[in-house]
Enzyme design. Structure first.
Site, PDB file in Angstrom:
ATOM      1  N   ASP A   1       4.094  -6.342   3.729  1.00 35.10           N
ATOM      2  CA  ASP A   1       3.710  -5.323   4.725  1.00 35.10           C
ATOM      3  C   ASP A   1       3.939  -5.848   6.135  1.00 35.10           C
ATOM      4  OD1 ASP A   1       2.744  -2.901   5.624  1.00 35.10           O
ATOM      5  OD2 ASP A   1       0.624  -3.425   5.387  1.00 35.10           O
TER       6      ASP A   1
ATOM      7  N   GLU B   1      -5.027   1.758   2.666  1.00 33.62           N
ATOM      8  CA  GLU B   1      -4.988   0.572   3.516  1.00 33.62           C
ATOM      9  C   GLU B   1      -5.143   0.951   4.975  1.00 33.62           C
ATOM     10  OE1 GLU B   1      -3.026  -2.610   6.025  1.00 33.62           O
ATOM     11  OE2 GLU B   1      -2.577  -0.493   5.891  1.00 33.62           O
TER      12      GLU B   1
ATOM     13  N   HIS C   1       3.697   3.795  12.322  1.00 37.40           N
ATOM     14  CA  HIS C   1       2.701   4.792  12.740  1.00 37.40           C
ATOM     15  C   HIS C   1       3.276   5.750  13.778  1.00 37.40           C
ATOM     16  CE1 HIS C   1      -0.910   2.017  11.499  1.00 37.40           C
ATOM     17  NE2 HIS C   1       0.098   1.969  10.653  1.00 37.40           N
TER      18      HIS C   1
ATOM     19  N   HIS D   1       0.834  -1.214   0.000  1.00 34.41           N
ATOM     20  CA  HIS D   1       0.000   0.000   0.000  1.00 34.41           C
ATOM     21  C   HIS D   1       0.862   1.255   0.000  1.00 34.41           C
ATOM     22  CE1 HIS D   1       0.261   0.908   4.438  1.00 34.41           C
ATOM     23  NE2 HIS D   1       0.347  -0.401   4.567  1.00 34.41           N
TER      24      HIS D   1
ATOM     25  N   ASP E   1      -0.282   4.367   0.964  1.00 31.81           N
ATOM     26  CA  ASP E   1      -0.651   5.406   1.934  1.00 31.81           C
ATOM     27  C   ASP E   1       0.055   5.197   3.264  1.00 31.81           C
ATOM     28  OD1 ASP E   1      -2.308   3.061   2.417  1.00 31.81           O
ATOM     29  OD2 ASP E   1      -3.513   4.287   3.776  1.00 31.81           O
TER      30      ASP E   1
HETATM   31 ZN   LIG Z   1       1.005  -1.324   6.366  1.00 30.17          ZN
END
Ligand SMILES: [Zn+2]
Length: 418
Positions: A190, A167, A373, A70, A72
């Site tokens: 991922d 995602e 994150h 992904h 994003d």
């Molecule tokens: Zn991810």
């Protein structure tokens, strides 16, 4: 390091598709790079998906394999103005991020990082996330694609490449066109730690409880009012304290988890998420909540309730167990690239879990992305290189295995080799 400098943050509050147009900025770069490699059908569609095909160069009938990542990044931390820093041959000391000296990546707080002393580590500069989640995955797939285009002497089946938007906000496969993609099996890139393969996720339901009270003017409510807020409070207070919650469970344990409450004396709505690796246990959890709720409701005569339960996603293992070859080949590829397989159950969902149930079995391969994150996100270049090796080996294994026997036997052969 180029990809992370493109701001591709997705937005959970947007209803457009993709949720932010800036995600296409990276997707356009990827399409141009794929075409430069000679992948002629690479294109970006209106929904922000990149599709590309490396055609088969073998006479064998080989399943079509897709690699997916992904573009994003999470909305938990800024993705604007990312300044990646390469810490070459990292010596194991604290990584102080220059743009906010309070951001220090301490190996003592990141056990996996300790294993990576000597690697080249990429971090952000302290004010943003890095975006290795999932641009590490994007880079790995791009590098593997370049490798196959530059080495046409290596026989392989049709390889599909898919880059998805959104995602991080749970909409990564909403607009994917699986018939256009035409893949038999897929792998997301991922995952995190070197050598890890994730073929198991939570099964997940959402449960919404609406509690109906009886409203009255508070000055004249004696004997009439039943306050739905208080019913909800009593219900939440009676939830299990020692287990069955995110804060008390780990590994393979499931939970029920209130995530939102909103209401008035008349009506209060409490939203839950239910999680377990065994889908059937979600029924038990829903029943337990309803039983608890009934006994609380009895203590507040006049109140009532309704429950609405919605399936969110299912453990991909339910599908992958029907196609054992998909994970078995990935494990074999990890071993051929010189690593031990770490099988990690995911205490969450992945796009792969939804893809698996849409008919495209799809486990998740490591990329090295860690502490995602957050501003302390990091990735090891050598982990990414290892993941490229896994992708290359995996494609070779699918080619070697083609045209022999039925999948179950092939998997047995791999296991016997160990
Ligand atoms: Zn991810």
């Amino acid at each position: 390091m180029q990809y992370v400098q493109v701001d591709t943050q997705s937005d959970p509050h947007s209803s457009s598709i993709p949720s932010t147009v800036k995600q296409k900025d990276l997707s356009r770069i990827l399409v141009a790079e794929l075409m430069d490699m000679g992948i002629e059908d690479a294109h970006l569609d209106e929904w922000g998906y990149v599709y590309a095909t490396i055609p088969s160069n073998s006479d064998k009938i080989i399943p079509v394999i897709c690699f997916c990542a992904h573009v994003d990044t999470s909305s938990d931390s800024s993705g604007t103005g990312v300044k990646p820093i390469l810490h070459s041959a990292w010596d194991g000391s604290d990584l102080i991020l220059p743009d906010d000296q309070a951001q220090v990546i301490r190996p003592d707080e990141h056990p996996y990082l300790k294993e990576r002393v000597g690697d080249d580590i990429i971090t952000a500069s302290g004010t943003t996330l890095l975006g290795a989640d999932d641009k590490a995955g994007v880079a790995i797939i791009m590098d593997a694609a370049a490798y196959f285009m530059a080495h046409p002497q290596i026989p392989h089946g049709t390889i599909k490449i898919l880059f998805t938007p959104d995602e991080e906000i749970g909409r990564g496969v909403d607009k994917v066109d699986l018939s256009k993609l035409g893949a038999d099996y897929a792998y997301t890139l991922d995952g995190s730690e070197r050598g890890s393969l994730e073929d198991e996720t939570f099964s997940a339901d959402g449960l919404t409880i609406t509690i109906q009270g009886v409203s009255a003017h508070p000055g004249y409510a004696k004997g009439k009012m039943v306050n739905a807020l208080k019913v909800a409070g009593a219900f939440l207070a009676a939830l299990p304290r020692l287990g069955l919650s995110p804060e008390t469970t780990t590994e393979r344990e499931g939970f029920v988890h209130p995530v939102h409450i909103q209401g008035t004396a008349e009506t209060t709505v409490v939203s839950f998420i239910l999680r377990d690796f065994v889908s059937g246990r979600l029924d038990d959890y829903a029943q337990l909540l309803e039983k608890n709720l009934q006994s609380v409701i009895q203590q507040f005569p006049g109140s009532s309730y309704s429950i609405e339960r919605k399936e969110q996603y299912r453990n991909m293992k339910e599908i992958l167990d029907q196609h054992p070859i998909v994970a078995a080949y990935a494990e074999e590829a990890i071993r051929r690239a010189g690593m031990q397989v770490r099988n990690l159950p995911v205490r969450g969902g992945t796009d792969g879990s939804r893809l698996s149930f849409m008919g495209l079995p799809c486990p998740n391969i490591f990329t090295g992305e860690m502490a995602f994150h957050s501003k302390q996100e990091y990735v090891s270049v050598q982990d990414m290189e290892k993941a490229v090796e896994v992708v290359v080996e995996l494609i070779k294994i699918w080619e070697e295995g083609a045209g022999s026997q039925e999948p179950g036997n092939k998997e047995q052969k791999i296991r016997n080799k160990e």
